[in-house]
Scaffold this active site. Sequence first.
Site, PDB file in Angstrom:
ATOM      1  N   PRO A 144      34.745  24.766 -11.234  1.00 16.79           N
ATOM      2  CA  PRO A 144      33.657  24.478 -10.316  1.00 16.79           C
ATOM      3  C   PRO A 144      32.607  23.519 -10.882  1.00 16.79           C
ATOM      4  CG  PRO A 144      33.514  26.739 -11.106  1.00 16.79           C
ATOM      5  CD  PRO A 144      34.814  26.187 -11.574  1.00 16.79           C
ATOM      6  N   ASN A 145      32.177  22.653 -10.012  1.00 17.66           N
ATOM      7  CA  ASN A 145      31.112  21.677 -10.242  1.00 17.66           C
ATOM      8  C   ASN A 145      31.515  20.510 -11.134  1.00 17.66           C
ATOM      9  OD1 ASN A 145      29.181  23.120  -8.641  1.00 17.66           O
ATOM     10  ND2 ASN A 145      29.063  24.573 -10.318  1.00 17.66           N
ATOM     11  N   ASN A 170      39.049  23.575 -18.520  1.00 20.68           N
ATOM     12  CA  ASN A 170      37.598  23.720 -18.500  1.00 20.68           C
ATOM     13  C   ASN A 170      37.321  24.487 -17.223  1.00 20.68           C
ATOM     14  OD1 ASN A 170      34.851  23.571 -18.227  1.00 20.68           O
ATOM     15  ND2 ASN A 170      34.701  21.425 -18.852  1.00 20.68           N
ATOM     16  N   TYR A 227      25.724  16.891 -19.608  1.00 23.55           N
ATOM     17  CA  TYR A 227      27.142  16.564 -19.465  1.00 23.55           C
ATOM     18  C   TYR A 227      27.462  15.086 -19.639  1.00 23.55           C
ATOM     19  CZ  TYR A 227      27.126  21.252 -17.513  1.00 23.55           C
ATOM     20  OH  TYR A 227      26.955  22.602 -17.341  1.00 23.55           O
ATOM     21  N   ARG A 231      25.654  15.270 -12.140  1.00 21.21           N
ATOM     22  CA  ARG A 231      25.073  16.589 -12.384  1.00 21.21           C
ATOM     23  C   ARG A 231      24.615  16.708 -13.833  1.00 21.21           C
ATOM     24  NH1 ARG A 231      27.813  21.826 -13.904  1.00 21.21           N
ATOM     25  NH2 ARG A 231      26.232  23.405 -13.524  1.00 21.21           N
ATOM     26  N   GLU A 260      40.922  25.851 -24.403  1.00 21.65           N
ATOM     27  CA  GLU A 260      39.682  25.982 -23.624  1.00 21.65           C
ATOM     28  C   GLU A 260      38.740  24.859 -24.041  1.00 21.65           C
ATOM     29  OE1 GLU A 260      35.914  29.083 -23.346  1.00 21.65           O
ATOM     30  OE2 GLU A 260      37.819  29.809 -24.153  1.00 21.65           O
ATOM     31  N   HIS A 285      35.001  22.752 -23.310  1.00 17.88           N
ATOM     32  CA  HIS A 285      33.669  22.670 -22.699  1.00 17.88           C
ATOM     33  C   HIS A 285      33.051  21.354 -23.127  1.00 17.88           C
ATOM     34  CE1 HIS A 285      33.890  26.848 -21.548  1.00 17.88           C
ATOM     35  NE2 HIS A 285      34.361  27.094 -22.767  1.00 17.88           N
ATOM     36  N   HIS A 330      32.902  32.320 -17.905  1.00 16.58           N
ATOM     37  CA  HIS A 330      32.007  33.427 -18.246  1.00 16.58           C
ATOM     38  C   HIS A 330      32.072  34.581 -17.247  1.00 16.58           C
ATOM     39  CE1 HIS A 330      30.597  30.079 -20.600  1.00 16.58           C
ATOM     40  NE2 HIS A 330      30.290  29.445 -19.488  1.00 16.58           N
ATOM     41  N   ALA A 339      31.912  27.527 -14.960  1.00 21.30           N
ATOM     42  CA  ALA A 339      31.236  28.828 -14.972  1.00 21.30           C
ATOM     43  C   ALA A 339      32.209  29.996 -14.885  1.00 21.30           C
ATOM     44  CB  ALA A 339      30.233  28.905 -13.833  1.00 21.30           C
ATOM     45  N   ARG A 351      23.321  26.789 -25.469  1.00 19.07           N
ATOM     46  CA  ARG A 351      22.724  26.902 -24.139  1.00 19.07           C
ATOM     47  C   ARG A 351      22.353  28.352 -23.834  1.00 19.07           C
ATOM     48  NH1 ARG A 351      26.218  23.702 -20.020  1.00 19.07           N
ATOM     49  NH2 ARG A 351      24.347  24.080 -18.775  1.00 19.07           N
TER      50      ARG A 351
END
Length: 144
Positions: A10-11, A74, A23, A18, A98, A100, A80, A77, A107
């Site tokens: 997502p996103n 990736n 990012y 964004r 994985e 990121h 988590h 969210a 963060r």
Amino acid sequence: MTRILVVNGPNLNLLGTRKPEIYGSATLDDVVRVAREAAELQGIEIRDVQSNSEGALIDAIHEARLDCDGIVINAGAYTHTSIAIRDALEAVSLPFVEVHISNVHAREDFRHHSYLSGLASCVIAGAGIQGYAFGVHHLAAIIA
């Protein structure tokens, strides 16, 4: 031919616009290009998927068991929050990395926990979109 599925959650379709201070300015197309370039050096094909829907990501992971040799993910969210994505990755029994883009450990506290890390072959965080290339190279070594 060896094939790797690159999964973006997502996103990530909003990359480039964004939170560029976190990012960067690279877009999702740039992410896929970086992964493809790394894969081509290894003689590997890339299939990519991005969705804001957890179910669509799970379906893509399930489909990967039929024609892929590994996954770079990736999960955004969902990293988590999603036990379902974790269970899908475990069920297909493919090695996965994985990724990121940002250093999630620098963060918010809720980003420090990943449901995926315990199953991942490796975790790459904070390397920007280059992390996808690192993930492809890592999987190439495992698959070889």
